[in-house]
Design a protein around this motif. Structure first.
Motif, short mmCIF file in Angstrom:
data_model
loop_
_atom_site.label_atom_id
_atom_site.label_comp_id
_atom_site.label_asym_id
_atom_site.label_seq_id
_atom_site.Cartn_x
_atom_site.Cartn_y
_atom_site.Cartn_z
N GLU A 43 48.85 39.02 31.08
CA GLU A 43 49.26 38.19 32.20
C GLU A 43 50.33 37.18 31.82
OE1 GLU A 43 45.80 37.17 34.96
OE2 GLU A 43 44.78 37.69 33.09
N PHE A 44 50.49 36.95 30.53
CA PHE A 44 51.55 36.06 30.06
C PHE A 44 51.81 36.38 28.59
CE2 PHE A 44 47.50 33.89 29.46
CZ PHE A 44 47.58 33.41 28.16
N THR A 45 52.95 35.93 28.09
CA THR A 45 53.30 36.15 26.69
C THR A 45 53.26 34.84 25.94
OG1 THR A 45 55.66 35.87 27.13
CG2 THR A 45 54.79 38.11 27.27
N PHE A 46 53.08 34.93 24.62
CA PHE A 46 53.08 33.71 23.81
C PHE A 46 53.60 34.01 22.41
CE2 PHE A 46 48.84 35.53 23.14
CZ PHE A 46 48.67 35.45 21.77
N GLY A 102 42.22 33.28 20.48
CA GLY A 102 41.77 32.61 21.69
C GLY A 102 42.63 32.93 22.90
N PHE A 103 43.94 33.01 22.72
CA PHE A 103 44.83 33.26 23.85
C PHE A 103 44.91 34.74 24.21
CE2 PHE A 103 45.78 28.90 23.60
CZ PHE A 103 46.40 28.54 24.78
N GLY A 143 46.60 36.86 27.22
CA GLY A 143 47.97 36.73 26.73
C GLY A 143 48.35 37.81 25.74
N LYS A 144 49.65 37.99 25.55
CA LYS A 144 50.16 38.95 24.57
C LYS A 144 51.10 38.23 23.61
CE LYS A 144 52.93 43.13 23.96
NZ LYS A 144 53.73 44.19 24.63
N CYS A 145 50.84 38.39 22.32
CA CYS A 145 51.67 37.77 21.30
C CYS A 145 52.94 38.59 21.09
CB CYS A 145 50.91 37.65 19.98
SG CYS A 145 51.81 36.80 18.67
N VAL A 146 54.10 37.94 21.16
CA VAL A 146 55.37 38.65 21.01
C VAL A 146 56.15 38.20 19.78
CG1 VAL A 146 55.60 39.16 23.47
CG2 VAL A 146 56.54 37.00 22.56
N PHE A 147 55.62 37.19 19.06
CA PHE A 147 56.32 36.70 17.87
C PHE A 147 55.33 35.89 17.03
CE2 PHE A 147 58.78 33.49 15.54
CZ PHE A 147 59.72 34.28 14.91
N PRO A 191 45.07 29.14 34.43
CA PRO A 191 45.52 29.03 35.84
C PRO A 191 46.78 28.20 35.99
CG PRO A 191 43.16 28.60 35.65
CD PRO A 191 43.71 28.61 34.26
N HIS A 192 46.94 27.20 35.16
CA HIS A 192 48.10 26.32 35.23
C HIS A 192 49.33 26.98 34.62
CE1 HIS A 192 45.46 23.05 36.58
NE2 HIS A 192 44.59 23.54 35.71
N ILE A 193 49.09 27.81 33.60
CA ILE A 193 50.20 28.60 33.04
C ILE A 193 50.73 29.54 34.11
CG2 ILE A 193 50.80 30.40 31.38
CD1 ILE A 193 48.69 29.14 29.48
N LEU A 194 49.82 30.27 34.76
CA LEU A 194 50.24 31.23 35.78
C LEU A 194 50.86 30.53 36.98
CD1 LEU A 194 47.24 33.74 35.68
CD2 LEU A 194 49.42 33.84 34.46
N GLN A 195 50.35 29.36 37.32
CA GLN A 195 50.93 28.58 38.41
C GLN A 195 52.39 28.24 38.10
OE1 GLN A 195 48.90 24.85 39.32
NE2 GLN A 195 50.83 23.94 40.02
#
Length: 426
Positions: free
Chosen positions: A63-66, A79-80, A85-89, A400-404
């Motif tokens: 749902e988001f990258t980090f 944890g993420f 989340g998906k780690c990209v780096f 929720p705040h990240i997605l917001q």
């Protein structure tokens, strides 16, 4: 790939591996103990099985990258990831920590080393930045220089030459939707509070992020008193506030019996061994090598008595199954003094690295940490890491705040991929 790591990545026990390869469990034990080399056919079979498992894995539904900076052995990442989340780096300079990280996170991306040598375009776009950055004193030399030239300066200038400055550079260049920083509790009071004021000023005044911070004790989640400060920041205004969340009550957390080796658990050499004499139904016992020698135990007792006589509180921490441990530190490999486990007879013992993995929350019902390094390295790595359940809970609160924030920005690549927003105009 080392045979034992290959077996664990396949999610197989020793008995299941033996059945899969058509050998006895004793043969697998001998291979993993280094008594005999594995046949190439065995390695090929396990590698093929692992490749098949990865090909059949669930499609990417993140749902988001980090990005994971100062990654250590991946506690923040774990944890993420659990929060979607998906780690990209990844960036971590210690080669032994890289070894453990790679064993547990077989990424398609490489692990970067020295963060100070990175160019900003080497880091991919991302939604969230994670960093358990080292705390360094901030020099006033740069600020004095700007003053002498009559030029304006900000908080970022004051942090130049520190590793925190590298985090600020990434935030300034990529402007992720959110970040989470972690550090020791004393960061807040370091240098009479000036260090923390500088950090907050750089994040809020110089970069424009809205931040909230909180000191959280892992004792509510793990049998360990471990207080750490977490600083969350968001690029846009959100209602996120650490004070609005109830984290687990430290007085009601689990005890050490939840992480200590049990006699009926599967043997795991070199941490546990088969009992020399089968006087019970015990399957395994903690290896004697973790028991303190008479010399070391005598030294620790004398050291504690010396400081007790002076009115100091220094000394070892002797624990039982119903206790909560002190903070596990990176120096644990030296003598284990902060967390010693009481034994029915004889000298106390250190925790094994497997118990440290459990104490830090890396082992749970969904994961089992692969520990490919020596005991000394493992102790340092776990002592320097984060409490995974705490990060997981923080990630859950932030999500929720990240997605917001992502969904309110039509230029968010992640949000567009999820079909939440229309493509950006050409």
């Amino acid at each position: 790939m080392e045979f034992r790591i290959l077996r664990e990545k396949n999610g197989l026990t020793i008995e299941e591996t033996a059945e899969f390869l058509g050998v006895t469990p004793k043969t697998v034990h001998r291979i993993e103990n280094g008594e005999t080399a594995p046949r190439k056919a065995y390695v090929a079979m396990l590698e093929r099985r692992l490749a098949d498992r990865m090909a059949e894995s669930v499609p990417d539904t993140h749902e988001f990258t980090f990005i994971d900076l100062f990654a250590g052995i991946g506690g923040m990442r774990r944890g993420f990831e659990d929060a979607g989340g998906k780690c990209v780096f990844t960036c971590e300079w210690d080669k032994y920590a890289q070894t453990t990280y790679r064993a547990n996170f077989p990424d398609e991306h490489e692990i970067a080393g020295d963060i100070t040598a990175l160019e900003m375009d080497e880091i991919p776009a991302h939604d969230v930045l994670l960093a358990g950055f080292p705390c360094q004193p901030f020099s006033l030399a740069g600020v004095s220089k700007f003053n002498s030239l009559g030029r304006q300066h900000g908080f970022m200038d004051k942090t130049q030459g520190t590793l925190f400055f590298e985090v600020l550079k990434v935030l300034k260049h990529h402007r992720p939707a959110a970040f989470l920083l972690e550090n020791v509790k004393n960061l807040k009071s370091h240098n009479r509070g000036d260090t923390f004021r500088t950090i907050c000023g750089a994040l809020e005044d110089d970069l424009g992020y809205r931040i909230s911070y909180r000191i959280i004790d892992a004792k509510g989640y793990l049998p360990q008193h471990r207080e750490r400060i977490f600083i969350a920041g968001f690029r846009e205004d959100t209602e996120f506030d650490f004070d609005s969340f109830d984290f687990a009550d430290p007085s009601k957390g689990p005890k050490l019996d939840s992480i200590l080796h049990s006699p009926d658990e599967e043997m795991e050499d070199p941490y546990t061994l088969l009992p020399a004499v089968r006087r019970s139904n015990a399957v395994s016992m903690v290896s004697p090598k973790y028991t303190l020698s008479d010399k070391l135990w005598g030294y620790l007792k004398a050291y504690a008595e010396k400081h007790k006589a002076k009115g100091n509180g220094f000394g070892f921490g002797l624990c039982g199954p119903n206790d909560t441990a002190r903070t596990l530190s990176a120096r644990y490999y030296k003598d284990g003094s902060e967390i010693l486990i009481r034994r029915a007879k004889g000298n106390p013992r250190r925790l094994t690295p497997r118990e440290c993995a459990r104490l830090m929350g890396f082992d749970d019902e969904n994961h089992r940490m692969i520990i490919p390094v020596s005991d000394t390295r493992a102790y340092k790595q776990f002592g320097n890491s984060v409490a995974v359940p705490v990060v997981r809970e923080v990630a859950r609160c932030m999500k929720p705040h990240i997605l917001q924030t992502l969904h309110s920005n039509e230029h968010s690549e992640t949000a567009r991929k999820l079909g939440k927003l229309r493509p950006a105009a050409d």
